[in-house]
Write a protein that holds these residues in place. Structure first.
Motif, short mmCIF file in Angstrom:
data_model
loop_
_atom_site.label_atom_id
_atom_site.label_comp_id
_atom_site.label_asym_id
_atom_site.label_seq_id
_atom_site.Cartn_x
_atom_site.Cartn_y
_atom_site.Cartn_z
N ARG A 36 -28.18 -38.99 -19.60
CA ARG A 36 -27.42 -37.85 -19.08
C ARG A 36 -28.28 -36.61 -18.90
O ARG A 36 -27.76 -35.56 -18.50
N GLU A 113 -26.85 -27.88 -23.64
CA GLU A 113 -25.43 -28.25 -23.49
C GLU A 113 -25.15 -29.63 -24.05
O GLU A 113 -24.15 -29.86 -24.72
N LEU A 114 -26.10 -30.58 -23.77
CA LEU A 114 -25.93 -31.94 -24.32
C LEU A 114 -25.98 -31.92 -25.84
O LEU A 114 -25.21 -32.62 -26.50
N LYS A 116 -25.14 -29.50 -27.83
CA LYS A 116 -23.90 -28.91 -28.36
C LYS A 116 -22.77 -29.92 -28.32
O LYS A 116 -21.97 -30.02 -29.25
N GLU A 117 -22.74 -30.69 -27.22
CA GLU A 117 -21.72 -31.74 -27.09
C GLU A 117 -21.91 -32.81 -28.18
O GLU A 117 -20.96 -33.20 -28.85
N ASN A 118 -23.16 -33.27 -28.33
CA ASN A 118 -23.44 -34.31 -29.32
C ASN A 118 -23.12 -33.87 -30.74
O ASN A 118 -22.71 -34.66 -31.57
N ARG A 119 -23.33 -32.58 -31.02
CA ARG A 119 -23.17 -32.08 -32.37
C ARG A 119 -21.76 -31.55 -32.63
O ARG A 119 -21.38 -31.35 -33.78
N GLY A 120 -21.02 -31.27 -31.57
CA GLY A 120 -19.69 -30.73 -31.76
C GLY A 120 -19.68 -29.30 -32.29
O GLY A 120 -18.77 -28.91 -33.01
N HIS A 122 -21.29 -25.05 -31.21
CA HIS A 122 -22.00 -24.20 -30.27
C HIS A 122 -23.06 -23.35 -30.95
O HIS A 122 -23.80 -22.64 -30.30
#
Length: 195
Positions: A36, A113-114, A116-120, A122
């Motif tokens: 991604r 951004e990826l 932050k998404e993976n870690r849940g 911000h």
DNA sequence: ACATCGATCTACT
DNA sequence: GTAGATCGATGTA
């Protein structure tokens, strides 16, 4: 304008003594070419694990879990810990020896951004400031065990960055050989897991 | 087959 | 500061 030269660390880099590799990895950049997008971070904290060190996974011989530690230097040794996290290491030393360097913290560079998404979360300071956190942020798990860091979807690169000062400290989270000062980090870096 | 525990992190007091 | 999550690798029988 000076052009920055980036190159993958060669196999010989990982054949230096393990403690030297642990120090020399500070300031280098770990890249994951994720499906991604590219996720990367600068290595700011490491720990050395030697073959005659009781805290090292390889110290009681080769098993299914640790066999990559005994293999080719410059490959990734990833293991599963505490039922939910992964830790990422580089294999060091000649084939058959079983040493490595744990990467404990990164300074996030590409793919925020990826991550932050993976870690849940911000919170920048909480993305990669620990060995379990950085694996989650980069999307690393047992599927990445054994990948060649000198040329694969997972590589470590020298971009010429110079580290000002290295701090030596006791390793974190171990009970055996807890006196050894084999943790290294960049002084003053905000992403180091513990000061 | 079973018991133990870990190179961690998060949430809660 | 302390406890709980959660499970595979490992050691003991």
């Amino acid at each position: 304008m000076v052009e920055r030269i980036e190159h993958n660390l060669p196999r010989e880099f990982y054949l230096q003594p393990t403690i030297e590799v642990a120090k020399a990895l500070l300031g280098k950049v770990l890249f994951h070419r994720h499906e991604r997008g590219i996720i990367s971070g600068r290595i700011v904290e490491t720990e050395a694990y030697l073959c005659d060190d009781p805290a090292c996974h390889s110290s009681r011989g080769m098993t299914a879990r640790n066999e990559t530690m005994f293999g080719e230097p410059g490959r990734a040794y990833v293991y599963f810990i505490y039922g939910m996290y992964h830790c990422f290491n580089t294999v060091t030393g000649p084939v058959g020896v079983g040493e490595g360097v744990l990467v404990r913290a990164l300074e996030p560079l590409d793919g925020l951004e990826l991550m932050k998404e993976n870690r849940g979360t911000h919170a920048l300071a909480n993305l990669t400031s620990g060995p379990g956190k950085l694996c989650q942020a980069l999307g690393l798990d047992l599927l990445h065990k054994g990948l060649d860091l000198t040329g694969s979807e997972l590589v470590i690169v020298d971009d010429g960055m110079q580290v000002a000062e290295i701090v030596e400290a006791p390793r974190v989270g171990i009970t055996l050989a807890a006196d050894k000062q084999w943790r290294f980090y960049i002084r003053g870096n905000r992403f180091v897991s513990r000061k």
